[in-house]
Design an enzyme around this catalytic site. Sequence first.
Site, short mmCIF file in Angstrom:
data_model
loop_
_atom_site.label_atom_id
_atom_site.label_comp_id
_atom_site.label_asym_id
_atom_site.label_seq_id
_atom_site.Cartn_x
_atom_site.Cartn_y
_atom_site.Cartn_z
N HIS A 105 -11.26 7.72 -5.06
CA HIS A 105 -11.26 6.32 -5.44
C HIS A 105 -10.94 6.11 -6.92
CE1 HIS A 105 -11.42 2.20 -4.22
NE2 HIS A 105 -11.90 1.95 -5.41
N TYR B 94 -8.07 3.65 -9.86
CA TYR B 94 -8.15 3.02 -11.19
C TYR B 94 -7.20 3.69 -12.17
CZ TYR B 94 -11.83 0.74 -8.84
OH TYR B 94 -12.50 0.01 -7.89
N HIS C 208 -4.44 -3.11 2.86
CA HIS C 208 -5.11 -3.33 1.57
C HIS C 208 -4.44 -2.56 0.44
CE1 HIS C 208 -8.17 -3.17 -1.55
NE2 HIS C 208 -8.21 -1.87 -1.42
N PHE C 209 -4.24 -1.25 0.64
CA PHE C 209 -3.76 -0.50 -0.54
C PHE C 209 -2.26 -0.66 -0.78
CE2 PHE C 209 -4.09 3.28 2.44
CZ PHE C 209 -2.75 3.58 2.49
N HIS C 210 -1.55 -1.23 0.18
CA HIS C 210 -0.18 -1.58 -0.16
C HIS C 210 -0.15 -2.80 -1.09
CE1 HIS C 210 1.19 1.30 2.91
NE2 HIS C 210 2.30 1.31 2.22
N ARG D 298 -5.00 3.29 11.73
CA ARG D 298 -3.98 3.68 10.77
C ARG D 298 -3.49 5.08 11.12
NH1 ARG D 298 -7.54 5.40 5.45
NH2 ARG D 298 -5.49 5.76 4.55
N ARG D 299 -2.54 5.61 10.38
CA ARG D 299 -2.15 7.01 10.45
C ARG D 299 -1.83 7.48 11.86
NH1 ARG D 299 -6.25 10.29 6.54
NH2 ARG D 299 -4.94 10.05 4.73
#
Lengths: 562, 175
Positions: free
Chosen positions: A232, A236, A383-385, A446-447
């Site tokens: 995680h 950042y 989300h992470f896209h 996912r995946r």
Amino acid sequence: MVFVDSYPKTSKLVRSEFLVAFAALGLGALFGIVQALHRTGLFRGFVSSADYYTLLTGHGVLLALVFTTFFIAGLFAWATTNSLERELPQRLSWSAFWLMLTGTVLAAVAIIGGIVGAPTVFGHDLQADVLFTFYAPMKAHPAFYVGAALIIVGSWLAGLAYFKSLWDWRSENPDERIPLRAFMVVTTMLMWYISTIGVAVEVVALLIPWSLGLIQSVDPLLTRTLFWYFGHPVVYFWLMPAYLVWYTVLPKLAGGRLFSDPLARVVFVLFLLLSTPVGFHHQYVDPGIPEGFKFIAMTNTMFLLLPSLLTAFTVVASIEHGARQRGGEGYFGWLRSLPWGDPAFAGCMLAGLMFAAGGFSGMINAGMNINYLIHNTLWVPGHFHLTVGTAFALTAMAISYWLVPQITGKRLRQRTVALAQPYVWFVGMALMSNAMHRAGLAGIPRRTAEPNYDEFAFEGLVGTVGEMRLQIAIGGLLLFLGAAMFLFVMAETWLAHRGGTLSVNSEFPDPLSGPEHSPRILDNYKLWTAIALVLIVIAYGPPLASMVADGIAVPGSPPIPV
Amino acid sequence: MQVHNFEKIWLGAAILLIVGFIATISYGTVGAGIQMVDDSGGQISAQAVQNGESGTQFDDPGVVRQNDSHYVVYVVAQQFQFVPGSGDNPIRIPADTRVTFRVTSADVLHGFSIVETNVNTMVIPGQVAEVTVRFDEPGTYGLVCHEYCGAAHHTMGGSVEVVPRSQYDYQEVSD
């Protein structure tokens, strides 16, 4: 004076780092579009479903690790040099570059080996279809792990060069405040050092010897925990450079000044303190970890919202100031006065806007109990896209339109394409990620290469599954187009001849509230690092101790396939 | 340090929002009783599960009746099926009854997710995941492996048949 003329050596370094980053972006985007078309069933002729995972591994590693790390190395080299007004130590910086490049090539060869039929190299199948997270006991070729380790170690060396620059600057300017951009670079790197310890221990001490057969088994829960200790904070490591751009360059592009230098420093210190002790929120539904530690990680994660919420205020306030300097008026009317026709500005703004949406879906992920609904569903890549794939990637592309002319001395070519590009990315991502979020709510995982099952069918809660697939495919096509447009503009600019004067420069106006208003304690890295480490010991000490209490490799798993 | 008034208000609101989030989650845990997957399932040897020599119920996975109101389902996840769960061997459980799923892996990491329910856990070799739920509505639910587990990961699904309590044939399960 153009940056490339003032600092020719560092400019060459930045150019080399950007070149690798852009190559990784192109290849990663290519893998991405193949996946989007395959998984949605629009076109399945490129790969088999079994090979899909090799492309998925390549997509994740090239974009989330190689593109980001090289681009950040280049951006930070520019930021450190420009704010401390000195060339970076060359030997250190170039050693870092070559180490990271060697690592990239090793990992890439291991991954691509899987596409060409996994030949045996040094006694191991040359394949690495283990995805970006490479969870044991699934095993890749040792070259994959060695490559990953070299990229990390290379980034450590790159960081040392920034520190060396800062120390030299300090000895000449003992009483001055650290310039903001150098402060941000150093804080980010400190966070990076602390958080990469996890993955370094995992890869170097456990997975490399295990993949070579030197040790028989590893504990899958322990290696997974070490991965997320880093997994995680790495987010950042992508986000903070984007913040550096939004805090320091974006207000200038808007025609204004940074609203508050002290709050920008507070935000970066908060990231240093809170980024690492949050990893268990990726393991909310893992067995073997007591609930209490998941709760600690949850509270830390929620408090990490604070620096991002503060950023939203400061950045928007700075831009509003800029708009008003340009004659903007009214509560919202000032938005019209912003330079939306400047590709660098428009790209950063659209990236920031999408990050707000990504932040909200992140709050859902962080919610310990709501997480049950969406854990490992398509919601998560949705989300992470928005975060790494837009907040970081679009900011990186946008700021390249501003930065590349300065490190090459060449004017930006194909301005029209450059201006359309962020908008294409924005629309593509809006389609793809909203459909992914909704598909996640319908329970679609996912995946996976083929989200159809013999035993049952998924049903959409809002809209049909077919419509979601179509949106994902069209969104993916637009994103690929966006990446291609960016690379086209970069190639045209890079290959053009020098001539004329540049319309951009790296001079920065003073903040409205300057560093003299912030307490000196903010620049005390030793103190903040110490507090960060204490927080990590609280969050990670007892659970890690209990995982290794019965032996580091117990319960253990031999590599699969063996 | 100079902090603008608007900044102070924003900061206060942000902290309020965060504390509010933490409060709702704490309430979910304490008040509504939503329990997290934790270490209650204990450890097990993945190789022993694979060989069927673990000396536990995982050697003969399936539904076990504890008493009239509590059933335990032992599931082994392996490349590329749930035993039971996959193909023509669905997991059959009664509605309106406490059901504890105990899931472990015989090889690599898997996921165990019953679609559109809160049953969602990682399956990690060496660990037993334990989830207790109660299904209100009878029907057939999809079962998905949501963690990549190898080249045929996309074929690893299954189903859970929730039968009305009155029609549930508990003769077919072991005690």
